[in-house]
Design a protein around this motif. Structure first.
Motif, PDB file in Angstrom:
ATOM      1  N   PRO A   1       2.794  -4.963 -11.403  1.00  0.00           N
ATOM      2  CA  PRO A   1       2.087  -4.963 -10.114  1.00  0.00           C
ATOM      3  C   PRO A   1       1.575  -6.337  -9.696  1.00  0.00           C
ATOM      4  O   PRO A   1       1.593  -6.663  -8.508  1.00  0.00           O
ATOM      5  CB  PRO A   1       0.905  -4.010 -10.349  1.00  0.00           C
TER       6      PRO A   1
ATOM      7  N   ILE B   1       9.969  -0.152  -2.394  1.00  0.00           N
ATOM      8  CA  ILE B   1       8.609   0.210  -1.982  1.00  0.00           C
ATOM      9  C   ILE B   1       7.553  -0.731  -2.561  1.00  0.00           C
ATOM     10  O   ILE B   1       6.649  -1.170  -1.842  1.00  0.00           O
ATOM     11  CB  ILE B   1       8.309   1.683  -2.349  1.00  0.00           C
TER      12      ILE B   1
ATOM     13  N   VAL C   1       5.226  -2.773  -0.065  1.00  0.00           N
ATOM     14  CA  VAL C   1       3.835  -2.369   0.159  1.00  0.00           C
ATOM     15  C   VAL C   1       2.886  -3.548  -0.122  1.00  0.00           C
ATOM     16  O   VAL C   1       1.853  -3.690   0.544  1.00  0.00           O
ATOM     17  CB  VAL C   1       3.502  -1.094  -0.649  1.00  0.00           C
ATOM     18  N   MET C   2       3.259  -4.412  -1.064  1.00  0.00           N
ATOM     19  CA  MET C   2       2.442  -5.606  -1.311  1.00  0.00           C
ATOM     20  C   MET C   2       2.571  -6.603  -0.152  1.00  0.00           C
ATOM     21  O   MET C   2       1.609  -7.312   0.178  1.00  0.00           O
ATOM     22  CB  MET C   2       2.847  -6.270  -2.631  1.00  0.00           C
TER      23      MET C   2
ATOM     24  N   LEU D   1       0.446  -5.232   2.571  1.00  0.00           N
ATOM     25  CA  LEU D   1      -0.968  -5.484   2.252  1.00  0.00           C
ATOM     26  C   LEU D   1      -1.365  -6.907   2.643  1.00  0.00           C
ATOM     27  O   LEU D   1      -2.395  -7.131   3.286  1.00  0.00           O
ATOM     28  CB  LEU D   1      -1.199  -5.259   0.751  1.00  0.00           C
TER      29      LEU D   1
ATOM     30  N   VAL E   1       3.843  -0.189   6.387  1.00  0.00           N
ATOM     31  CA  VAL E   1       5.163  -0.227   5.748  1.00  0.00           C
ATOM     32  C   VAL E   1       5.850   1.101   6.050  1.00  0.00           C
ATOM     33  O   VAL E   1       5.217   2.153   5.985  1.00  0.00           O
ATOM     34  CB  VAL E   1       5.009  -0.388   4.223  1.00  0.00           C
ATOM     35  N   VAL E   2       7.127   1.060   6.385  1.00  0.00           N
ATOM     36  CA  VAL E   2       7.901   2.294   6.521  1.00  0.00           C
ATOM     37  C   VAL E   2       9.065   2.220   5.552  1.00  0.00           C
ATOM     38  O   VAL E   2       9.803   1.225   5.555  1.00  0.00           O
ATOM     39  CB  VAL E   2       8.447   2.491   7.953  1.00  0.00           C
TER      40      VAL E   2
ATOM     41  N   GLN F   1       5.762   6.463   6.398  1.00  0.00           N
ATOM     42  CA  GLN F   1       5.010   5.252   6.711  1.00  0.00           C
ATOM     43  C   GLN F   1       3.841   5.193   5.716  1.00  0.00           C
ATOM     44  O   GLN F   1       3.274   6.236   5.358  1.00  0.00           O
ATOM     45  CB  GLN F   1       4.501   5.292   8.150  1.00  0.00           C
ATOM     46  N   ILE F   2       3.514   3.979   5.283  1.00  0.00           N
ATOM     47  CA  ILE F   2       2.451   3.783   4.295  1.00  0.00           C
ATOM     48  C   ILE F   2       1.394   2.837   4.865  1.00  0.00           C
ATOM     49  O   ILE F   2       1.743   1.813   5.461  1.00  0.00           O
ATOM     50  CB  ILE F   2       3.020   3.147   2.992  1.00  0.00           C
TER      51      ILE F   2
ATOM     52  N   PRO G   1      -0.919   0.240   3.646  1.00  0.00           N
ATOM     53  CA  PRO G   1      -1.119  -0.492   2.380  1.00  0.00           C
ATOM     54  C   PRO G   1      -2.582  -0.699   2.024  1.00  0.00           C
ATOM     55  O   PRO G   1      -2.934  -0.662   0.840  1.00  0.00           O
ATOM     56  CB  PRO G   1      -0.439  -1.842   2.640  1.00  0.00           C
ATOM     57  N   LYS G   2      -3.451  -0.923   3.034  1.00  0.00           N
ATOM     58  CA  LYS G   2      -4.868  -1.143   2.722  1.00  0.00           C
ATOM     59  C   LYS G   2      -5.513   0.131   2.182  1.00  0.00           C
ATOM     60  O   LYS G   2      -6.334   0.077   1.265  1.00  0.00           O
ATOM     61  CB  LYS G   2      -5.617  -1.592   3.979  1.00  0.00           C
TER      62      LYS G   2
ATOM     63  N   MET H   1      -3.873   2.434   0.564  1.00  0.00           N
ATOM     64  CA  MET H   1      -3.327   2.571  -0.796  1.00  0.00           C
ATOM     65  C   MET H   1      -4.081   1.667  -1.773  1.00  0.00           C
ATOM     66  O   MET H   1      -4.340   2.042  -2.922  1.00  0.00           O
ATOM     67  CB  MET H   1      -1.839   2.191  -0.831  1.00  0.00           C
ATOM     68  N   TYR H   2      -4.446   0.464  -1.302  1.00  0.00           N
ATOM     69  CA  TYR H   2      -5.185  -0.473  -2.150  1.00  0.00           C
ATOM     70  C   TYR H   2      -6.533   0.124  -2.555  1.00  0.00           C
ATOM     71  O   TYR H   2      -6.918   0.082  -3.733  1.00  0.00           O
ATOM     72  CB  TYR H   2      -5.373  -1.786  -1.384  1.00  0.00           C
TER      73      TYR H   2
ATOM     74  N   ALA I   1       3.664   3.904  -4.192  1.00  0.00           N
ATOM     75  CA  ALA I   1       2.653   3.074  -3.509  1.00  0.00           C
ATOM     76  C   ALA I   1       1.256   3.259  -4.125  1.00  0.00           C
ATOM     77  O   ALA I   1       0.626   2.268  -4.514  1.00  0.00           O
ATOM     78  CB  ALA I   1       2.657   3.351  -2.007  1.00  0.00           C
TER      79      ALA I   1
ATOM     80  N   VAL J   1       1.326   1.800  -7.830  1.00  0.00           N
ATOM     81  CA  VAL J   1       1.419   0.349  -8.018  1.00  0.00           C
ATOM     82  C   VAL J   1       0.082  -0.307  -7.668  1.00  0.00           C
ATOM     83  O   VAL J   1      -0.313  -1.304  -8.299  1.00  0.00           O
ATOM     84  CB  VAL J   1       2.631  -0.230  -7.250  1.00  0.00           C
ATOM     85  N   MET J   2      -0.661   0.269  -6.714  1.00  0.00           N
ATOM     86  CA  MET J   2      -1.991  -0.253  -6.398  1.00  0.00           C
ATOM     87  C   MET J   2      -2.983   0.060  -7.531  1.00  0.00           C
ATOM     88  O   MET J   2      -3.878  -0.741  -7.816  1.00  0.00           O
ATOM     89  CB  MET J   2      -2.494   0.327  -5.078  1.00  0.00           C
TER      90      MET J   2
END
Lengths: 190, 190
Positions: free
Chosen positions: A32, A62, A66-67, A70, A76-77, B29-30, B32-33, B35-36, B63, B66-67
């Motif tokens: 990560p 992914i 996703v990073m 961030l 992200v899609v 769709q994700i 990211p914040k 998820m963080y 996602a 990994v966070m």
């Protein structure tokens, strides 16, 4: 990206058929912190382009995507894969031929998550023949979204995908470029 | 996690068959914040347990996992899905029945990435009947790895998976617990 090249040298395994196995940090086990720095590197390179969304394909894309989202503070899609063509009014889809698996996959994204207002950054773990990236481009084009750039973790420059995308005028950044896997040795470009 | 509940209320869509669609921020769709912050929340709750690895299943688990790995500073391993049973000496595998898709999937992890020295935290996006989580438990058990905890983004408490896992003695944290989706309304537990 020197850190990435070092990890590839230390942990990458070359298999017959020009396959580079990097499943200890990228596409089965994931590091990560390395992904975080990869995301920051993409975000720095593609900043100030007005990017509104990061696009990728499940599953290995992914983590780096996703990073990147961030770091860029955008959604992200990830395109979903399907064995059969998904023909529905509410999705954009594309066929993606897998040279590794020797059959076509289909990928799709729901239309609500990609519009003509979007400027997208495509992120993927590998670029070889470029099939997955071309599929994402086809989907972005169908949505009339702008493609502001393409970020690749590992590019095999001895396969034609990267050259094709640059010839088409796309702004491609690959964090590690591999010129050859001959004799089971990873040889980086430049 | 109040922020997550708010997003579910605002963006979640209830479909027939007790399906909660959260593909605007979690599994297509994700955000990211979000998820963080989910990763930080899991890391805080499961700290000081000696966790060495985060386990999940592709694709929607990646996602949040990994966070979590980023916050805990440990590697993440995602189990790969396969239509057919993967019987190879170098993998642990399990069958996972999908109630949504009405057929069994198989998931597998390469043995080199999970050993008896590992204390794992299982992370997944949804817990309903618990099939995916049970598959990961079976794989961890096969590797003689300890299971230190199970972190779930959204649990449907009106389906039996969560109760089953707690009855078995597992330390389960669900960030949002949904008690009912009746009348197309999301009703949270407590």
């Amino acid at each position: 990206m020197e850190e990435l090249k070092t990890v590839i040298k230390e942990q990458g395994k070359v298999l017959p058929g020009n396959i580079l196995k990097v499943n200890s940090f990228l596409n089965h086990q994931i590091d990560p912190k390395l992904m975080y720095r990869i995301g920051q590197t993409f975000a720095e390179y593609f900043k100030n382009l007005g990017i509104t969304k990061v696009l990728t394909v499940e599953a290995s894309g992914i983590a780096p995507a996703v990073m990147t989202g961030l770091a860029m503070e955008v959604p992200v899609v990830f395109a979903r894969k399907s064995k059969s063509l998904v023909v529905k009014n509410d999705v954009y889809s594309a066929e993606v031929y897998s040279y590794t698996k020797k059959f076509p996959n289909h990928i799709y994204i729901e239309k609500q998550f990609l519009t003509s207002d979007d400027k997208v950054l495509i992120i993927d773990d590998f670029l070889a023949n470029g099939e997955a990236t071309k599929g994402l481009i086809k989907i972005a084009d169908a949505a009339n979204a702008d493609i502001a750039g393409i970020g690749i973790v590992i590019e095999k420059t001895f396969q034609p995908g990267g050259q094709y995308l640059r010839d088409q005028g796309y702004n491609v950044l690959s964090l590690a470029q591999i010129a050859s896997l001959e004799n089971n040795q990873v040889k980086f470009a430049n």
